[in-house]
Design a protein around this motif. Structure first.
Motif, PDB file in Angstrom:
ATOM      1  N   LYS A  12       1.763 -37.324   7.132  1.00 48.68           N
ATOM      2  CA  LYS A  12       0.640 -37.853   7.916  1.00 48.68           C
ATOM      3  C   LYS A  12       1.133 -38.595   9.156  1.00 48.68           C
ATOM      4  CE  LYS A  12      -3.546 -40.591   7.350  1.00 48.68           C
ATOM      5  NZ  LYS A  12      -4.337 -41.453   6.419  1.00 48.68           N
ATOM      6  N   SER A  13       2.202 -39.417   8.982  1.00 47.72           N
ATOM      7  CA  SER A  13       2.724 -40.186  10.115  1.00 47.72           C
ATOM      8  C   SER A  13       3.409 -39.290  11.141  1.00 47.72           C
ATOM      9  CB  SER A  13       3.708 -41.255   9.625  1.00 47.72           C
ATOM     10  OG  SER A  13       4.843 -40.651   9.030  1.00 47.72           O
ATOM     11  N   ASN A  14       3.919 -38.127  10.697  1.00 49.40           N
ATOM     12  CA  ASN A  14       4.590 -37.195  11.618  1.00 49.40           C
ATOM     13  C   ASN A  14       3.622 -36.163  12.219  1.00 49.40           C
ATOM     14  OD1 ASN A  14       7.111 -38.391  11.203  1.00 49.40           O
ATOM     15  ND2 ASN A  14       7.551 -37.093   9.419  1.00 49.40           N
ATOM     16  N   GLY A  15       2.343 -36.271  11.908  1.00 51.40           N
ATOM     17  CA  GLY A  15       1.356 -35.357  12.475  1.00 51.40           C
ATOM     18  C   GLY A  15       1.306 -33.999  11.812  1.00 51.40           C
ATOM     19  N   GLU A  25       6.756 -38.257 -10.213  1.00 52.51           N
ATOM     20  CA  GLU A  25       6.276 -37.121  -9.419  1.00 52.51           C
ATOM     21  C   GLU A  25       5.170 -37.562  -8.458  1.00 52.51           C
ATOM     22  OE1 GLU A  25       4.990 -34.173 -12.170  1.00 52.51           O
ATOM     23  OE2 GLU A  25       6.998 -33.834 -13.028  1.00 52.51           O
ATOM     24  N   TYR A  26       4.227 -38.330  -8.960  1.00 51.55           N
ATOM     25  CA  TYR A  26       3.099 -38.776  -8.142  1.00 51.55           C
ATOM     26  C   TYR A  26       3.588 -39.681  -7.006  1.00 51.55           C
ATOM     27  CZ  TYR A  26      -1.571 -40.521  -6.988  1.00 51.55           C
ATOM     28  OH  TYR A  26      -2.742 -40.845  -6.335  1.00 51.55           O
ATOM     29  N   GLU A  27       4.487 -40.612  -7.328  1.00 50.40           N
ATOM     30  CA  GLU A  27       4.977 -41.550  -6.316  1.00 50.40           C
ATOM     31  C   GLU A  27       5.823 -40.834  -5.264  1.00 50.40           C
ATOM     32  OE1 GLU A  27       6.802 -44.449  -8.827  1.00 50.40           O
ATOM     33  OE2 GLU A  27       4.852 -45.121  -9.620  1.00 50.40           O
ATOM     34  N   ASP A  28       6.595 -39.834  -5.687  1.00 56.17           N
ATOM     35  CA  ASP A  28       7.367 -39.048  -4.728  1.00 56.17           C
ATOM     36  C   ASP A  28       6.423 -38.244  -3.820  1.00 56.17           C
ATOM     37  OD1 ASP A  28       9.911 -37.726  -3.749  1.00 56.17           O
ATOM     38  OD2 ASP A  28       8.839 -35.970  -4.541  1.00 56.17           O
ATOM     39  N   MET A  29       5.384 -37.668  -4.425  1.00 50.10           N
ATOM     40  CA  MET A  29       4.404 -36.902  -3.652  1.00 50.10           C
ATOM     41  C   MET A  29       3.663 -37.802  -2.668  1.00 50.10           C
ATOM     42  SD  MET A  29       1.372 -34.454  -5.171  1.00 50.10           S
ATOM     43  CE  MET A  29       2.548 -33.715  -6.319  1.00 50.10           C
ATOM     44  N   MET A  30       3.344 -39.032  -3.084  1.00 49.90           N
ATOM     45  CA  MET A  30       2.674 -39.980  -2.201  1.00 49.90           C
ATOM     46  C   MET A  30       3.567 -40.314  -1.001  1.00 49.90           C
ATOM     47  SD  MET A  30       0.089 -41.817  -1.369  1.00 49.90           S
ATOM     48  CE  MET A  30      -0.978 -41.908  -2.825  1.00 49.90           C
ATOM     49  N   GLY A  31       4.864 -40.447  -1.245  1.00 54.61           N
ATOM     50  CA  GLY A  31       5.801 -40.705  -0.158  1.00 54.61           C
ATOM     51  C   GLY A  31       5.832 -39.558   0.838  1.00 54.61           C
ATOM     52  N   ARG A  32       5.832 -38.326   0.317  1.00 56.73           N
ATOM     53  CA  ARG A  32       5.851 -37.150   1.197  1.00 56.73           C
ATOM     54  C   ARG A  32       4.538 -37.027   1.974  1.00 56.73           C
ATOM     55  NH1 ARG A  32       6.082 -32.514  -1.631  1.00 56.73           N
ATOM     56  NH2 ARG A  32       6.082 -33.390  -3.733  1.00 56.73           N
ATOM     57  N   PHE A  33       3.425 -37.389   1.337  1.00 58.35           N
ATOM     58  CA  PHE A  33       2.125 -37.358   2.005  1.00 58.35           C
ATOM     59  C   PHE A  33       2.089 -38.341   3.187  1.00 58.35           C
ATOM     60  CE2 PHE A  33      -1.906 -39.755   2.244  1.00 58.35           C
ATOM     61  CZ  PHE A  33      -2.715 -38.780   2.808  1.00 58.35           C
ATOM     62  N   LEU A  34       2.577 -39.542   2.959  1.00 58.97           N
ATOM     63  CA  LEU A  34       2.567 -40.558   4.023  1.00 58.97           C
ATOM     64  C   LEU A  34       3.479 -40.154   5.178  1.00 58.97           C
ATOM     65  CD1 LEU A  34       2.625 -43.795   1.817  1.00 58.97           C
ATOM     66  CD2 LEU A  34       0.678 -42.857   3.093  1.00 58.97           C
ATOM     67  N   ASN A  35       4.646 -39.564   4.843  1.00 55.92           N
ATOM     68  CA  ASN A  35       5.557 -39.100   5.897  1.00 55.92           C
ATOM     69  C   ASN A  35       4.930 -37.981   6.715  1.00 55.92           C
ATOM     70  OD1 ASN A  35       7.636 -40.882   5.343  1.00 55.92           O
ATOM     71  ND2 ASN A  35       8.629 -39.506   3.869  1.00 55.92           N
ATOM     72  N   GLU A  63       0.251 -29.982   5.971  1.00 58.43           N
ATOM     73  CA  GLU A  63       1.045 -30.409   4.813  1.00 58.43           C
ATOM     74  C   GLU A  63       0.422 -31.633   4.166  1.00 58.43           C
ATOM     75  OE1 GLU A  63       4.227 -30.560   2.036  1.00 58.43           O
ATOM     76  OE2 GLU A  63       3.422 -28.988   3.334  1.00 58.43           O
ATOM     77  N   ALA A  64      -0.056 -32.566   4.983  1.00 60.18           N
ATOM     78  CA  ALA A  64      -0.665 -33.784   4.452  1.00 60.18           C
ATOM     79  C   ALA A  64      -1.926 -33.457   3.650  1.00 60.18           C
ATOM     80  CB  ALA A  64      -1.001 -34.748   5.593  1.00 60.18           C
ATOM     81  N   LEU A  65      -2.732 -32.513   4.160  1.00 61.54           N
ATOM     82  CA  LEU A  65      -3.960 -32.128   3.462  1.00 61.54           C
ATOM     83  C   LEU A  65      -3.652 -31.474   2.121  1.00 61.54           C
ATOM     84  CD1 LEU A  65      -7.031 -31.965   3.581  1.00 61.54           C
ATOM     85  CD2 LEU A  65      -6.800 -29.756   4.758  1.00 61.54           C
ATOM     86  N   LYS A  66      -2.632 -30.625   2.120  1.00 61.92           N
ATOM     87  CA  LYS A  66      -2.231 -29.961   0.876  1.00 61.92           C
ATOM     88  C   LYS A  66      -1.791 -30.986  -0.171  1.00 61.92           C
ATOM     89  CE  LYS A  66       1.375 -26.917  -0.945  1.00 61.92           C
ATOM     90  NZ  LYS A  66       2.600 -26.148  -0.627  1.00 61.92           N
ATOM     91  N   LEU A  67      -0.980 -31.956   0.263  1.00 65.85           N
ATOM     92  CA  LEU A  67      -0.493 -32.995  -0.655  1.00 65.85           C
ATOM     93  C   LEU A  67      -1.634 -33.893  -1.120  1.00 65.85           C
ATOM     94  CD1 LEU A  67       2.831 -33.921   1.187  1.00 65.85           C
ATOM     95  CD2 LEU A  67       2.648 -32.880  -1.079  1.00 65.85           C
ATOM     96  N   ALA A  68      -2.590 -34.147  -0.233  1.00 66.21           N
ATOM     97  CA  ALA A  68      -3.725 -35.000  -0.597  1.00 66.21           C
ATOM     98  C   ALA A  68      -4.533 -34.379  -1.726  1.00 66.21           C
ATOM     99  CB  ALA A  68      -4.602 -35.245   0.624  1.00 66.21           C
TER     100      ALA A  68
END
Length: 373
Positions: A178-181, A166-176, A185-190
């Motif tokens: 963030k890279s897509n601007g 779960e954590y690793e999947d969430m980290m992947g979504r966070f990086l995506n 969503e990135a702040l929520k995942l962080a």
């Protein structure tokens, strides 16, 4: 660096050569298939198989002309693919690694058998090389089984602790995000990641010994690959030595016959007629053609040796990188007892699902591409 295209060269994938992903490994089947594919390729390019250079590269066995082999050797620098090769060694599906090792072993065994069948190397050389191939077969079988068992243990631990995935999947979504601007969503995942980080780190520390054990086993599989390549190189050099002796004998005999024939014809006496007739029974054209064929085979073997040496250097870089930068060993001499102790400490009772699949078969060594005609 040139624009050499490996896909344009006749060859066959590992999967096709082995008969499909789910087929058990059969050395007999591989040998029969190799006979057929070599004949078909030689017929397609209208060339003697001894003039072709065999190369194993990225899941495929290809047969090149000598010019194509030179172009292949000129492609890129050996260090260019280090990152890709390290990732493949550590992360690739174990089935793919097993396939490559079995194909490399089958090719070496096939070559050795052909050399024995055609007396292309001495019986002493055959007796010296054959046992090493039997040892490699056992190493593949044991190494794959040990790796599969270790990976099954790790898989079971991760299954029991879903937070890891779960954590690793969430980290992947966070990086995506963030890279897509997508900053909201990135702040929520962080924030979610921050709340789970402590437990995640505790879990990752708990499985670190299992990961290290897998890396150790996978490193050993790369060492087995290096030993198989070394044996294939030994086969090439052994045949090269035999070829050079054969060529020397042929050239000496041809020169001697031509010299005596010229002397006899120069005398031109009736007493020399019998000698002239005897000398002319020696097939000069046949001997010259045999010399040409052996010279071409010699050049092909030299190119194949150069390819193998390059692959060994690339593999040395992979082995050194994993040992030094992944396992942190400057001189990797971890004993299997240490690894097994570490495994027992991290997992006192093995789950039933950790039993290793029977990926390796004990195969009676049979017998190895360039051979004397």
């Amino acid at each position: 660096m040139n624009d050499f295209d490996l896909n344009s060269i006749p060859g066959i994938s590992f999967t096709d050569l082995l008969g499909g992903e789910d087929q058990p490994f059969s050395l007999d089947r591989v040998e029969v298939f190799l006979d057929k594919i070599m004949a078909a390729i030689a017929d397609r390019v209208q060339i003697n198989p001894n003039q072709l250079v065999r190369v194993v590269h990225r899941g495929k066995v290809v047969w090149m002309t000598q010019d194509q082999a030179v172009n292949f050797l000129d492609t890129g620098e050996e260090g260019d693919s280090l990152h890709h090769d390290v990732q493949s060694a550590l992360k690739a599906d174990l089935r793919i690694i097993r396939q490559e090792l079995e194909i490399l072993l089958a090719l070496a065994t096939y070559t050795l058998g052909k050399y024995k069948q055609l007396d292309a190397i001495s019986p002493e050389d055959f007796a010296r090389i054959e046992p090493s191939l039997a040892r490699r077969q056992r190493e593949i079988s044991d190494g794959v089984a040990q790796t599969a068992e270790s990976e099954a243990i790790l898989h079971e631990k991760r299954r029991r602790n879903p937070l890891l995935d779960e954590y690793e999947d969430m980290m992947g979504r966070f990086l995506n995000a963030k890279s897509n601007g997508q900053m909201d969503e990135a702040l929520k995942l962080a924030r979610e990641l921050a709340g789970k980080k402590k437990n995640y780190l505790l879990l990752t520390r708990a499985i670190e010994p299992d990961i290290r054990t897998i890396q150790y086993h996978r490193l050993n599989l790369q060492k087995t690959k290096k030993r198989i390549l070394n044996t294939q190189g030994d086969l090439c050099s052994t045949r090269i030595d035999a070829l050079q002796l054969e060529l020397n004998d042929l050239k000496t005999n041809l020169t001697e016959v031509k010299s005596k024939l010229a002397e006899a014809e120069e005398r031109g006496m009736d007493s020399a007629n019998d000698e002239i007739s005897k000398l002319r029974t020696y097939d000069l054209e046949g001997a010259e053609q045999e010399i040409k064929e052996k010279v071409v085979e010699l050049h092909s073997l030299e190119k194949e040796t150069a390819v193998i040496q390059r692959q060994e250097r690339e593999l040395d870089a992979v082995i050194s990188h994993i040992a030094e930068n992944v396992l942190g060993e400057t001189d990797i001499k971890v004993s299997m007892d240490d690894v097994k102790h570490q495994q027992r400490m991290s997992n006192p009772k093995k789950p039933e699902s950790s039993a290793a699949p029977d990926d390796g078969q004990s195969a009676k060594p049979r017998h190895g591409m360039h051979f004397k005609r």
